[in-house]
Design an enzyme around this catalytic site. Structure first.
Site, PDB file in Angstrom:
ATOM      1  N   SER A  97       0.837  -1.183   0.000  1.00  0.00           N
ATOM      2  CA  SER A  97       0.000   0.000   0.000  1.00  0.00           C
ATOM      3  C   SER A  97       0.888   1.256   0.000  1.00  0.00           C
ATOM      4  CB  SER A  97      -0.963  -0.052   1.200  1.00  0.00           C
ATOM      5  OG  SER A  97      -2.016   0.872   1.041  1.00  0.00           O
ATOM      6  N   HIS A 230      -7.694  -5.788   0.178  1.00  0.00           N
ATOM      7  CA  HIS A 230      -6.481  -4.978   0.292  1.00  0.00           C
ATOM      8  C   HIS A 230      -5.412  -5.668   1.135  1.00  0.00           C
ATOM      9  CE1 HIS A 230      -4.453  -1.126  -0.223  1.00  0.00           C
ATOM     10  NE2 HIS A 230      -4.190  -1.091   1.075  1.00  0.00           N
TER      11      HIS A 230
END
Length: 249
Positions: A97, A230
């Protein structure tokens, strides 16, 4: 405690699995609000000749008293400097990320200094030259927590506790503010080979956004998609690392 005597290295890097004479060092960069300990479970899955390290962002965990970074330069510059004593061995960078963007900027700096990493692994992050319009940093607490929960991962209601919010939300806000402000006009193309990972159901990174990393790599590009959101890399840890190390032989 770090096994490296250099104060910059000790401040910015934690050794999660030391190896006396490593063939390679894998350096991991956490997500927004994340800490070096996120990668501790990886230690048991390392090949015997690979040393595992993780970046310690300021303002959290054992650097709780340090001010948060306010720009990408305030992260990438010192991380690159902290890696200098470790470049006696090849290194690979893995960023998840926000950490993917920081890893890219570190790779660019190391390459400019003539010591590029052997590979850059970017996870669940859009390529840095794509527009970034989200501004989560100034959301009210409940709205920010709701956005974080959309990404998946393990929460178990911890962010409902006021004491946990008091610890977690300041670093989240600081990191979101940093990545929102990061808008490189002309991102540098790197000769470092890039491997992009993402989850098929990741609400924070589409396949096209992950695939766009190919436009910044002159050294080759590969995209690998996993089931999950995610934080696909938690349940898919073993499969992910098997693929990663197949690219580092």
């Amino acid at each position: 405690m770090s096994r490296y005597p250099d104060p910059m290295t000790d401040r910015w890097l934690r050794v999660l699995r030391p190896v006396a004479r490593p063939r390679l060092r894998l350096v991991c960069l956490p997500h927004a609000g994340g800490t070096a300990s996120f990668f501790q479970p990886w230690a048991e899955l390392m090949p015997p000749d690979v040393e595992l390290l993780a970046v310690r962002y300021p303002g959290r965990h054992d650097r709780y008293g340090d001010p948060f970074a306010e720009s990408m330069e305030q992260l990438a510059d010192p991380v690159a400097a902290a890696l200098e004593p470790l470049l006696d061995r090849p290194i690979a960078l893995f960023g998840h990320s926000m950490g993917a963007t920081v890893g890219y900027e570190v790779a660019v700096r190391l390459e400019a200094a003539g010591r590029p990493p052997v590979r850059l692994f970017v996870s669940s992050r859009r390529a840095p030259h794509l527009p970034f319009e989200e501004n989560l940093a100034d959301l009210p607490d409940d709205d920010l927590v709701a956005e974080v929960r959309k990404l998946g991962g393990v929460d178990d209601g911890l962010l409902d506790l006021p004491e946990m919010r008091a610890i977690a939300l300041p670093s989240l806000r600081a990191d979101y503010r940093l990545v929102t402000a990061y808008c490189p006009a002309e991102p540098v193309k790197t000769s470092v080979p890039v491997v992009a990972y993402t989850g098929l159901a990741d609400p924070g990174c589409t396949l096209d956004e992950a695939r766009a990393w190919a436009e910044l790599s002159l050294g080759g590009f590969e995209l690998r998609v996993f089931p999950g959101d995610h934080f696909y890399l938690v349940p898919e840890r073993e499969t992910l690392l098997a693929h990663l190390f197949s690219r580092l032989r």
